[in-house]
Design an enzyme around this catalytic site. Structure first.
Site, PDB file in Angstrom:
ATOM      1  N   GLU A  49       0.881  -1.166   0.000  1.00 60.29           N
ATOM      2  CA  GLU A  49       0.000   0.000   0.000  1.00 60.29           C
ATOM      3  C   GLU A  49       0.920   1.218   0.000  1.00 60.29           C
ATOM      4  OE1 GLU A  49      -2.758   0.343   3.278  1.00 60.29           O
ATOM      5  OE2 GLU A  49      -3.528   2.235   2.490  1.00 60.29           O
ATOM      6  N   ARG A 284       5.811 -13.577   8.984  1.00 62.03           N
ATOM      7  CA  ARG A 284       6.465 -12.307   8.716  1.00 62.03           C
ATOM      8  C   ARG A 284       7.843 -12.282   9.352  1.00 62.03           C
ATOM      9  NH1 ARG A 284       4.064  -7.650   9.888  1.00 62.03           N
ATOM     10  NH2 ARG A 284       5.798  -6.728  11.000  1.00 62.03           N
ATOM     11  N   LYS A 294       4.920   0.037   9.956  1.00 64.11           N
ATOM     12  CA  LYS A 294       4.945   1.335   9.283  1.00 64.11           C
ATOM     13  C   LYS A 294       4.481   2.436  10.226  1.00 64.11           C
ATOM     14  CE  LYS A 294       3.652   0.013   4.632  1.00 64.11           C
ATOM     15  NZ  LYS A 294       2.492   0.021   3.746  1.00 64.11           N
TER      16      LYS A 294
HETATM   17  P1  ATP Z   1       0.307  -1.733   6.960  1.00 60.35           P
HETATM   18  O1  ATP Z   1       0.369  -1.842   8.435  1.00 60.35           O
HETATM   19  O2  ATP Z   1       0.328  -0.342   6.453  1.00 60.35           O
HETATM   20  O3  ATP Z   1      -0.657  -2.653   6.271  1.00 60.35           O
HETATM   21  P2  ATP Z   1       2.283  -3.535   5.966  1.00 60.35           P
HETATM   22  O4  ATP Z   1       3.624  -3.625   6.571  1.00 60.35           O
HETATM   23  O5  ATP Z   1       1.372  -4.697   6.000  1.00 60.35           O
HETATM   24  O6  ATP Z   1       1.717  -2.247   6.587  1.00 60.35           O
HETATM   25  P3  ATP Z   1       1.882  -3.439   3.097  1.00 60.35           P
HETATM   26  O7  ATP Z   1       2.224  -2.332   2.192  1.00 60.35           O
HETATM   27  O8  ATP Z   1       0.467  -3.862   3.209  1.00 60.35           O
HETATM   28  O9  ATP Z   1       2.455  -3.020   4.511  1.00 60.35           O
HETATM   29  O10 ATP Z   1       2.815  -4.678   2.813  1.00 60.35           O
HETATM   30  C1  ATP Z   1       3.115  -5.170   1.543  1.00 60.35           C
HETATM   31  C2  ATP Z   1       3.473  -6.620   1.648  1.00 60.35           C
HETATM   32  O11 ATP Z   1       4.599  -6.815   2.500  1.00 60.35           O
HETATM   33  C3  ATP Z   1       2.344  -7.439   2.229  1.00 60.35           C
HETATM   34  O12 ATP Z   1       2.164  -8.586   1.408  1.00 60.35           O
HETATM   35  C4  ATP Z   1       2.824  -7.806   3.589  1.00 60.35           C
HETATM   36  O13 ATP Z   1       2.301  -9.050   3.996  1.00 60.35           O
HETATM   37  C5  ATP Z   1       4.337  -7.839   3.425  1.00 60.35           C
HETATM   38  N1  ATP Z   1       5.008  -7.559   4.695  1.00 60.35           N
HETATM   39  C6  ATP Z   1       4.815  -6.507   5.503  1.00 60.35           C
HETATM   40  N2  ATP Z   1       5.559  -6.607   6.615  1.00 60.35           N
HETATM   41  C7  ATP Z   1       6.259  -7.758   6.519  1.00 60.35           C
HETATM   42  C8  ATP Z   1       7.206  -8.438   7.349  1.00 60.35           C
HETATM   43  N3  ATP Z   1       7.605  -7.943   8.532  1.00 60.35           N
HETATM   44  N4  ATP Z   1       7.718  -9.611   6.917  1.00 60.35           N
HETATM   45  C9  ATP Z   1       7.342 -10.115   5.742  1.00 60.35           C
HETATM   46  N5  ATP Z   1       6.452  -9.543   4.907  1.00 60.35           N
HETATM   47  C10 ATP Z   1       5.899  -8.380   5.280  1.00 60.35           C
END
Ligand code: ATP
Ligand code: MG
Length: 583
Positions: A49, A284, A294
């Site tokens: 996002e 994750r 974030k």
């Molecule tokens: P938000 O809290 O804004 O949703 P987010 O960290 O989930 O933040 P996204 O932009 O939705 O951010 O994430 C993009 C992709 O990265 C998603 O598929 C998410 O699952 C993956 N992702 C986010 N954080 C991690 C992490 N710590 N480890 C592995 N993958 C991650």
């Protein structure tokens, strides 16, 4: 786009370690699950996002999705999940593209750009919602937000049907069209999927699929005042793009039933052909001493705990890049930690280990004195300068030699002199009684014998004195006649490059700074940055932004990409030579 970044590393053709996702893909290839004309059998996507900067956790997802596409000769899309207009911005779109490319990946496949935006599908998503309403699979709910929340129930209590749940499809459709036409205020109506208000899975209790938001969108402008929900948009975008394996983090496991439900309904309605995409979840990345949320990273930026998203202490991709990490080290790290389905913590030392492994063979060596103290060689002729040489890299003689002068006055590290030596100290100390002052080798120079030191009125040591042995120069025959235990580095005062060096340390003192809902700001390390005025060998004035070096005995350093100017680099310590993080 891909030509914009010259440093982008080519993604390595690795010998991949198997994992549960590879096993699933292998089986799908074996069974020809996704054999569709003109499309590869493996199609993944990375779906950020655009509401913030990417961090090391996202790197895991990027390496995984793009890495699988690379290894299976498939394709990976970069897709912006841009359905929250208030929070999203072009600034984030730009930095995300930049970060993905810097990590060494590319959404260009055989000359075709696979850069997508959920907002490109707004028309299709709207059409599908109309179809769902017409087929009785969705309805417009006009309850207040409070009533909706109450009627949803909770984990122990089933929800209650909305009084609007069974309103005629034609009425819902009319309301939906008027929602789109801007006839209602935010929150007046909402479109919900009609599934099961008693489902034990809260996500199946008639989830919202469209809401009213009179907000400007960074790409579609004011064309829409209704926006599709993430859980609705995501599976449909996957299907529109013919994604095969939709890989996400474990917290989405409970969303998978809705993912499947919505794709089935839309396939029935003729929008998609079987087989539709399937969602798989992995754990994750949780990294000790690091925050990967974030929202919390934004808080650090907004409260000025750090200097910005690209502060070298930040775990953002722009931060670790500026800190001096390499894309290769991050790729190696992501391969090494692998993918599993169980949550756990990865020790920060694992990441640093990959970094040292990558930097050690690459980084040219250089000399830097970080906490300078003057050393005066009293018997060295004034105005004389002798050239010294040292290998650019001790293990690769073919990379040549570097040269720097030695003269009467040098800078050495304060810690390389002790007026009263502690037990086992074998660097410089003055004569004590009838014991002679200690001898050390000035690395790549001469052997010197300490004769004393000068102090200021407060008793601080301001200079150290010594005599040198003119036949002891490194690389000459005479040098073999001198056996000394200590070997210290130095820089000649004349010609030294004075430079700002920033010594970074972990941002948090707690290995799990935000675990269990703790206030992560309590664990902030007050000493996460120390700035020193250092003296460097003269050749370092030519260091280019982003160039990395090993400063002997001190660690790896990079010329800061933001603050360095030609001839006057500023250095960041990337990491020390030895692990200071492991348990
Ligand atoms: P938000 O809290 O804004 O949703 P987010 O960290 O989930 O933040 P996204 O932009 O939705 O951010 O994430 C993009 C992709 O990265 C998603 O598929 C998410 O699952 C993956 N992702 C986010 N954080 C991690 C992490 N710590 N480890 C592995 N993958 C991650
Ligand atoms: Mg998310």
């Amino acid at each position: 786009m891909s030509n914009d970044i010259k440093n982008a590393a080519p993604a390595p053709a690795s010998t991949p370690v198997s994992n549960f996702l590879r096993a699933i893909i292998d089986a799908d290839i074996e069974k020809n699950t996704y054999q569709r004309p003109g499309l590869p059998p493996v199609l993944t996507r990375f779906p950020p996002e655009p509401n913030g900067y990417l961090h090391i956790g996202h790197a895991k997802s990027i390496c995984l999705n793009f890495g699988l596409a690379r290894d299976y000769a498939g394709r990976c899309h970069l897709r912006f999940d841009d359905t929250n207009p208030e929070k999203e911005d072009q600034e984030y779109v730009d930095t995300i593209m930049d970060s993905v490319q810097w990590l060494g990946f590319d959404w260009n496949n055989n000359g075709v750009e696979h850069l997508h935006y959920a907002s490109d599908y707004f028309d299709q998503l709207y059409a599908m919602a109309e179809a769902l309403i017409s087929a009785g699979h969705a309805y417009v709910d006009s309850q207040s937000a409070e009533d909706m929340a109450t009627n949803r129930g909770n984990f122990n209590t089933p929800g209650t049907n909305s009084p609007f749940r069974n309103r005629p499809a034609a009425q819902s459709l009319d309301l939906f069209r008027r929602m789109k036409a801007g006839q209602f205020k935010d929150g007046e109506h909402i479109v919900r999927a009609k599934i099961d208000m008693a489902s034990p899975n809260m996500n199946m209790r008639d989830p919202a699929i469209y809401r009213i938001r009179h907000a400007h969108h960074h790409r579609t402008g004011d064309a829409w005042c209704i926006y599709p929900m993430y859980d609705y948009t995501h599976p449909l975008s996957d299907a529109i793009e013919h994604i095969t394996h939709s890989i996400c983090t474990l917290e989405f496991q409970d969303h998978r039933p809705f993912y499947d439900w919505i794709l089935e309904r839309c396939a029935e309605a003729g929008f998609f052909q079987q087989p539709v995409p399937h969602q798989y979840e992995f754990a994750r990345l949780n990294l000790t001493y690091v925050i990967t949320s974030k929202r919390k990273l934004r808080e650090l930026v907004e409260t000025k705990v750090v200097d910005g998203w690209d502060d070298p202490r930040m775990p953002t991709i722009v931060g670790i890049r500026r800190r001096g990490y390499t894309p290769e080290a991050i790729q190696l790290f992501c391969e090494r930690i692998g993918v599993t389905r169980s949550d756990g913590w990865i020790d920060y030392s694992t990441l640093e280990g990959c970094l040292r492994e990558d930097l050690d063979p690459k980084a040219p060596r250089a000399t830097a004195v970080l906490r300078p103290l003057k050393l005066i060689i009293d018997n060295f002729p004034e105005d004389e300068t002798v050239e010294c040489t040292a290998p650019v890299h001790p293990h690769f003689p073919e990379r040549g030699l570097r040269t720097f002068p030695i003269s009467r006055e040098l800078w050495i590290e304060q810690e390389d002199f002790m007026e009263v030596p502690s037990k086992g100290y074998f660097r410089l100390y003055p004569p004590i009684g009838d014991i002679a002052g200690n001898k050390v080798r000035l690395r790549y120079g001469y052997v010197v014998e300490c004769t004393g030191c000068d102090k200021d009125a407060d008793g601080n040591i301001i200079a150290v004195h010594c005599n040198y042995f003119s036949d002891s120069k490194s690389g000459t025959e005479g040098s073999a006649n001198y056996k000394v235990k200590g070997n210290i580095h130095w820089v000649s005062v004349a010609g030294a490059l004075e430079a700002e060096v920033r010594l970074y340390d972990r941002l948090f003192t707690d290995a799990n700074p935000d675990a269990g809902g703790k206030d992560f700001k309590i664990a902030l390390n007050p000493n996460s940055r120390e700035v020193v005025k250092a003296y460097l060998e003269p050749g370092m004035s030519a260091a280019m932004a982003d160039e990395r070096f090993q400063f002997e005995r001190h660690g790896y350093f990079v010329a800061d990409r933001v603050d360095s100017v030609a001839g006057r680099p500023v250095f960041n310590r990337v990491t020390t030579l030895k692990d200071g993080w492991g348990k």
